[in-house]
Design an enzyme around this catalytic site. Sequence first.
Site, PDB file in Angstrom:
ATOM      1  CE  LYS A  13      -3.492   2.761   0.116  1.00 47.64           C
ATOM      2  NZ  LYS A  13      -4.552   2.765   1.143  1.00 47.64           N
ATOM      3  CE  LYS A  67      -2.645   7.728   7.352  1.00 43.79           C
ATOM      4  NZ  LYS A  67      -3.052   6.364   6.885  1.00 43.79           N
TER       5      LYS A  67
END
Length: 292
Positions: A171, A239
Amino acid sequence: MTRIGFIGLGIMGGPMAANLVAAGYEVTGYNRSQPKIDKLIAEGGKGARTVAEAVRDADVVVTVLPDSPDVEQVVLGSDGVLANIASGALLVDFSTIRPDTTRAVDEAAAEKGVRTLDAPVSGGEQGAIDAALSIMVGGTAEAFEAGRPVLDSVGKTIVHVGPAGAGQTVKAANQLVVAGNIGLVAEAMSFLEAQGVDTEAGLRVLGGGLAGSKVLDAKGPKMADREFKPGFRLELHHKDMGIVQAAAREVGVATPLGAVATQLVAAAVAQGDGSLDHSGLFRQIARLSGRE
């Protein structure tokens, strides 16, 4: 009927929980805000007042949370998931977090006899609504097979990529590619506009050639229309790019283009655009040329 405890009913989690209800699962959801729980109830699910209540009788527990500290608190906390989940249950974390946090959760879960899958997703809000997410899954082969029916109910492209933490690593790579792609699409859009080209026509022909991509198709029109309603917020991509940079540094991998994308995303968030869709990076790119 398999019972699912579902923690986190936000932009991604809400539609995913609804799809699990539609697939025939008994879903009990918990969220910090009551309206999200009420929406799940209206869609045929059940509501819980606490994490403990949501997971206590569940065969499968699902978490979709914003960041690593949230997962640590909800899963590892004194009255969190692992304090209340039954031995033998399966914990599926769809959050995008640090690989080391995932491995820590897996180790703690194993001590309680709980199997885990880290299963971060890609596809944005529409992918969650359509149950068409791409899911990169880390964990044991046995846990993957046990969780496959749940994964199939929310995703379309589902791949077991390795042991615990591998899903989060893939990811991170996904977010690296997407951020760079969004940045380049934004530059191309700013360039086309400055040259006075019909951007709709330009996007159409670019999409048919080697420059074509899902990012171009999904985000180019948003940039052209200045429509940045969040499907995936810039602050969350900020983030994620932090996760990419930290993980790359750990293994000594240089990401020069990723570093530039990271700084552009950080600048956009610092200038107040964090709540926009990540296609809103266009605003930061355009500002560099005095065009926004």
